[in-house]
Design a protein around this motif. Structure first.
Motif, PDB file in Angstrom:
ATOM      1  N   ILE A  29       0.803  -1.217   0.000  1.00 20.16           N
ATOM      2  CA  ILE A  29       0.000   0.000   0.000  1.00 20.16           C
ATOM      3  C   ILE A  29       0.836   1.268   0.000  1.00 20.16           C
ATOM      4  N   MET A  34      -4.918   5.764   0.353  1.00 19.53           N
ATOM      5  CA  MET A  34      -5.872   4.867   1.010  1.00 19.53           C
ATOM      6  C   MET A  34      -7.055   5.669   1.522  1.00 19.53           C
ATOM      7  N   SER A  71      -5.403   6.181   9.754  1.00 10.98           N
ATOM      8  CA  SER A  71      -3.956   6.006   9.896  1.00 10.98           C
ATOM      9  C   SER A  71      -3.513   4.847   9.013  1.00 10.98           C
ATOM     10  N   ARG A  72      -2.221   4.845   8.704  1.00 15.42           N
ATOM     11  CA  ARG A  72      -1.690   3.765   7.876  1.00 15.42           C
ATOM     12  C   ARG A  72      -0.385   3.253   8.454  1.00 15.42           C
ATOM     13  N   ASN A  74       2.577   1.273   6.702  1.00 15.27           N
ATOM     14  CA  ASN A  74       3.073   0.682   5.454  1.00 15.27           C
ATOM     15  C   ASN A  74       3.878  -0.599   5.702  1.00 15.27           C
ATOM     16  N   THR A  78      -1.299  -2.096   6.275  1.00 18.24           N
ATOM     17  CA  THR A  78      -2.654  -1.929   6.779  1.00 18.24           C
ATOM     18  C   THR A  78      -3.033  -0.459   6.855  1.00 18.24           C
ATOM     19  N   VAL A  79      -4.337  -0.207   6.849  1.00 18.29           N
ATOM     20  CA  VAL A  79      -4.878   1.120   7.105  1.00 18.29           C
ATOM     21  C   VAL A  79      -6.050   0.954   8.065  1.00 18.29           C
ATOM     22  N   CYS A  96     -12.983  -0.142   2.303  1.00 19.97           N
ATOM     23  CA  CYS A  96     -11.595   0.291   2.192  1.00 19.97           C
ATOM     24  C   CYS A  96     -11.229   0.369   0.709  1.00 19.97           C
TER      25      CYS A  96
END
Length: 116
Positions: A29, A34, A71-72, A74, A78-79, A96
């Motif tokens: 990602i 996102m 929030s993410r 990397n 995940t987000v 998502c």
């Protein structure tokens, strides 16, 4: 196989909190913007929150500003969407989304219901 798998939906009382997570597989990602969208019954899909790729900048729908946080991670691919002070009008299917130019991937969508 490219997938966005969501988790963390469910039923919560007004004023409560939920944390939605979206895990990507088959791609990373880090290059993607996102976004979380939602769609309530009888309404069009709307943008809830988005986070950019670099020096992550965030944007929120007016209706969730101050209550939701995107929030993410990397490294974990995940987000997340932290949803606080939930209201009945937040009831919807949440999706998502990963976007890079014309390339887009969608999660399967998960119901969030805010009700007493």
């Amino acid at each position: 196989q490219v997938q966005l798998v969501e988790s963390g939906g469910g039923l919560v009382q007004p004023g409560g909190s939920l944390r939605r997570s979206c895990a990507a597989s088959g791609f990373t990602i880090s290059s993607y913007t996102m976004t979380w969208y939602r769609q309530a019954p009888g309404k069009e899909r709307e943008l809830v929150a988005t986070i950019s790729r670099f020096s992550p900048r965030t944007n929120y729908a007016d209706s969730v500003t101050g209550r939701f946080t995107i929030s993410r991670d990397n490294d974990k691919n995940t987000v997340d969407l932290q949803m606080n002070s939930l209201k009945p009008e937040d009831t919807a299917v949440y999706y998502c989304n990963a976007a890079l130019g014309f390339r887009q991937f969608w999660g399967q969508g998960t119901q969030v219901t805010v009700s007493s």
